[in-house]
Design a protein around this motif. Sequence first.
Motif, PDB file in Angstrom:
ATOM      1  N   ASP A  21       0.809  -1.212   0.000  1.00 35.22           N
ATOM      2  CA  ASP A  21       0.000   0.000   0.000  1.00 35.22           C
ATOM      3  C   ASP A  21       0.847   1.268   0.000  1.00 35.22           C
ATOM      4  OD1 ASP A  21      -2.788   1.068   0.123  1.00 35.22           O
ATOM      5  OD2 ASP A  21      -1.992   1.999   1.951  1.00 35.22           O
ATOM      6  N   GLN A  22       1.848   1.332   0.841  1.00 36.29           N
ATOM      7  CA  GLN A  22       2.667   2.533   0.934  1.00 36.29           C
ATOM      8  C   GLN A  22       3.419   2.800  -0.362  1.00 36.29           C
ATOM      9  OE1 GLN A  22       5.393   2.587   4.228  1.00 36.29           O
ATOM     10  NE2 GLN A  22       6.039   4.675   3.837  1.00 36.29           N
ATOM     11  N   VAL A  23       3.937   1.758  -0.987  1.00 38.75           N
ATOM     12  CA  VAL A  23       4.676   1.916  -2.241  1.00 38.75           C
ATOM     13  C   VAL A  23       3.736   2.405  -3.340  1.00 38.75           C
ATOM     14  CG1 VAL A  23       5.963   0.689  -4.038  1.00 38.75           C
ATOM     15  CG2 VAL A  23       6.370   0.158  -1.630  1.00 38.75           C
ATOM     16  N   PHE A  24       2.584   1.746  -3.461  1.00 33.92           N
ATOM     17  CA  PHE A  24       1.612   2.120  -4.477  1.00 33.92           C
ATOM     18  C   PHE A  24       1.187   3.582  -4.325  1.00 33.92           C
ATOM     19  CE2 PHE A  24      -2.698   2.729  -5.987  1.00 33.92           C
ATOM     20  CZ  PHE A  24      -2.665   2.159  -7.247  1.00 33.92           C
ATOM     21  N   MET A  25       0.808   3.948  -3.123  1.00 35.15           N
ATOM     22  CA  MET A  25       0.329   5.306  -2.890  1.00 35.15           C
ATOM     23  C   MET A  25       1.435   6.333  -3.102  1.00 35.15           C
ATOM     24  SD  MET A  25      -2.845   5.090  -2.616  1.00 35.15           S
ATOM     25  CE  MET A  25      -3.160   6.807  -2.236  1.00 35.15           C
ATOM     26  N   GLN A  26       2.664   5.983  -2.774  1.00 35.69           N
ATOM     27  CA  GLN A  26       3.781   6.896  -3.001  1.00 35.69           C
ATOM     28  C   GLN A  26       3.933   7.188  -4.492  1.00 35.69           C
ATOM     29  OE1 GLN A  26       7.537   5.444  -1.559  1.00 35.69           O
ATOM     30  NE2 GLN A  26       8.601   7.344  -2.016  1.00 35.69           N
ATOM     31  N   VAL A  27       3.829   6.155  -5.316  1.00 35.41           N
ATOM     32  CA  VAL A  27       3.934   6.346  -6.768  1.00 35.41           C
ATOM     33  C   VAL A  27       2.796   7.231  -7.264  1.00 35.41           C
ATOM     34  CG1 VAL A  27       3.800   5.192  -9.019  1.00 35.41           C
ATOM     35  CG2 VAL A  27       5.204   4.204  -7.194  1.00 35.41           C
ATOM     36  N   VAL A  28       1.567   6.895  -6.883  1.00 32.10           N
ATOM     37  CA  VAL A  28       0.407   7.632  -7.380  1.00 32.10           C
ATOM     38  C   VAL A  28       0.429   9.088  -6.904  1.00 32.10           C
ATOM     39  CG1 VAL A  28      -2.113   7.770  -7.355  1.00 32.10           C
ATOM     40  CG2 VAL A  28      -0.993   5.562  -7.676  1.00 32.10           C
ATOM     41  N   LEU A  29       0.744   9.304  -5.646  1.00 36.86           N
ATOM     42  CA  LEU A  29       0.780  10.677  -5.130  1.00 36.86           C
ATOM     43  C   LEU A  29       1.909  11.489  -5.762  1.00 36.86           C
ATOM     44  CD1 LEU A  29      -0.039  10.028  -1.377  1.00 36.86           C
ATOM     45  CD2 LEU A  29      -1.551  10.994  -3.124  1.00 36.86           C
ATOM     46  N   ASP A  30       3.040  10.850  -6.030  1.00 38.47           N
ATOM     47  CA  ASP A  30       4.147  11.524  -6.697  1.00 38.47           C
ATOM     48  C   ASP A  30       3.734  11.935  -8.108  1.00 38.47           C
ATOM     49  OD1 ASP A  30       6.824  12.501  -6.977  1.00 38.47           O
ATOM     50  OD2 ASP A  30       7.313  10.682  -8.102  1.00 38.47           O
ATOM     51  N   VAL A  31       3.068  11.032  -8.811  1.00 36.19           N
ATOM     52  CA  VAL A  31       2.594  11.334 -10.160  1.00 36.19           C
ATOM     53  C   VAL A  31       1.626  12.513 -10.117  1.00 36.19           C
ATOM     54  CG1 VAL A  31       1.174  10.481 -12.075  1.00 36.19           C
ATOM     55  CG2 VAL A  31       2.978   9.035 -11.110  1.00 36.19           C
ATOM     56  N   ARG A  81      -4.451   4.985 -19.205  1.00 40.00           N
ATOM     57  CA  ARG A  81      -4.863   6.391 -19.335  1.00 40.00           C
ATOM     58  C   ARG A  81      -3.804   7.326 -18.755  1.00 40.00           C
ATOM     59  NH1 ARG A  81     -10.866   8.625 -18.039  1.00 40.00           N
ATOM     60  NH2 ARG A  81     -10.566  10.695 -18.910  1.00 40.00           N
ATOM     61  N   ALA A  82      -3.338   7.002 -17.555  1.00 42.49           N
ATOM     62  CA  ALA A  82      -2.336   7.852 -16.911  1.00 42.49           C
ATOM     63  C   ALA A  82      -1.034   7.852 -17.704  1.00 42.49           C
ATOM     64  CB  ALA A  82      -2.093   7.390 -15.476  1.00 42.49           C
ATOM     65  N   ALA A  83      -0.572   6.685 -18.125  1.00 40.96           N
ATOM     66  CA  ALA A  83       0.695   6.594 -18.852  1.00 40.96           C
ATOM     67  C   ALA A  83       0.638   7.351 -20.176  1.00 40.96           C
ATOM     68  CB  ALA A  83       1.077   5.136 -19.080  1.00 40.96           C
ATOM     69  N   ARG A  84      -0.451   7.211 -20.903  1.00 37.86           N
ATOM     70  CA  ARG A  84      -0.605   7.911 -22.177  1.00 37.86           C
ATOM     71  C   ARG A  84      -0.562   9.433 -21.956  1.00 37.86           C
ATOM     72  NH1 ARG A  84      -4.485   5.081 -23.931  1.00 37.86           N
ATOM     73  NH2 ARG A  84      -6.127   6.207 -22.831  1.00 37.86           N
ATOM     74  N   ALA A  85      -1.280   9.901 -20.946  1.00 37.38           N
ATOM     75  CA  ALA A  85      -1.296  11.335 -20.656  1.00 37.38           C
ATOM     76  C   ALA A  85       0.070  11.829 -20.190  1.00 37.38           C
ATOM     77  CB  ALA A  85      -2.357  11.643 -19.605  1.00 37.38           C
ATOM     78  N   LEU A  86       0.754  11.036 -19.379  1.00 40.45           N
ATOM     79  CA  LEU A  86       2.074  11.429 -18.900  1.00 40.45           C
ATOM     80  C   LEU A  86       3.059  11.557 -20.055  1.00 40.45           C
ATOM     81  CD1 LEU A  86       2.179   9.247 -15.686  1.00 40.45           C
ATOM     82  CD2 LEU A  86       2.154  11.755 -15.769  1.00 40.45           C
ATOM     83  N   LEU A  94       7.807   9.020 -15.480  1.00 38.99           N
ATOM     84  CA  LEU A  94       6.628   8.795 -14.644  1.00 38.99           C
ATOM     85  C   LEU A  94       5.689   7.795 -15.302  1.00 38.99           C
ATOM     86  CD1 LEU A  94       5.631  12.294 -13.207  1.00 38.99           C
ATOM     87  CD2 LEU A  94       6.613  10.362 -11.994  1.00 38.99           C
ATOM     88  N   ALA A  95       5.552   7.871 -16.615  1.00 38.95           N
ATOM     89  CA  ALA A  95       4.708   6.918 -17.334  1.00 38.95           C
ATOM     90  C   ALA A  95       5.211   5.488 -17.120  1.00 38.95           C
ATOM     91  CB  ALA A  95       4.673   7.253 -18.820  1.00 38.95           C
ATOM     92  N   GLU A  96       6.511   5.314 -17.161  1.00 40.84           N
ATOM     93  CA  GLU A  96       7.096   3.984 -16.941  1.00 40.84           C
ATOM     94  C   GLU A  96       6.839   3.500 -15.514  1.00 40.84           C
ATOM     95  OE1 GLU A  96      11.199   4.007 -18.143  1.00 40.84           O
ATOM     96  OE2 GLU A  96      10.680   4.734 -20.145  1.00 40.84           O
ATOM     97  N   ARG A  97       6.934   4.407 -14.548  1.00 43.30           N
ATOM     98  CA  ARG A  97       6.653   4.029 -13.154  1.00 43.30           C
ATOM     99  C   ARG A  97       5.213   3.560 -13.013  1.00 43.30           C
ATOM    100  NH1 ARG A  97       8.167   8.365  -8.838  1.00 43.30           N
ATOM    101  NH2 ARG A  97       7.594   6.676  -7.446  1.00 43.30           N
ATOM    102  N   VAL A  98       4.297   4.279 -13.647  1.00 42.26           N
ATOM    103  CA  VAL A  98       2.883   3.897 -13.580  1.00 42.26           C
ATOM    104  C   VAL A  98       2.684   2.534 -14.231  1.00 42.26           C
ATOM    105  CG1 VAL A  98       0.573   4.462 -14.458  1.00 42.26           C
ATOM    106  CG2 VAL A  98       1.971   6.240 -13.407  1.00 42.26           C
TER     107      VAL A  98
END
Length: 109
Positions: A21-31, A81-86, A94-98
Amino acid sequence: MTQTPGSPDVTLSADDRARLDQVFMQVVLDVQGQVQQTQPQREGTLAAMFHKEQMGDALQGCAMLIAGWNENRVDGAGVDRAARALRGLELGELAERVERLRGIADTGV
């Protein structure tokens, strides 16, 4: 973790979700934070409109990811959707991280 047949979603066990959970949320919040700090790449109304649309798509993709996460899955449509927009915002890293979130249970991103 299982890939649902015919779906780009990745289902997680409750244990995997709690552990990651912490890793996932860190990625999403950073994005989300980095997207909100971007500026149009060119001047003009058209560039501003394109930028606003790309930002909206990236943030909507993040919202889809969070909604899926709350259901113990990585939402494939949200990832796409997020990766395409990024990439449209020239945030390729960031797209690669997502995109790597699909394998979060295997790699811990």
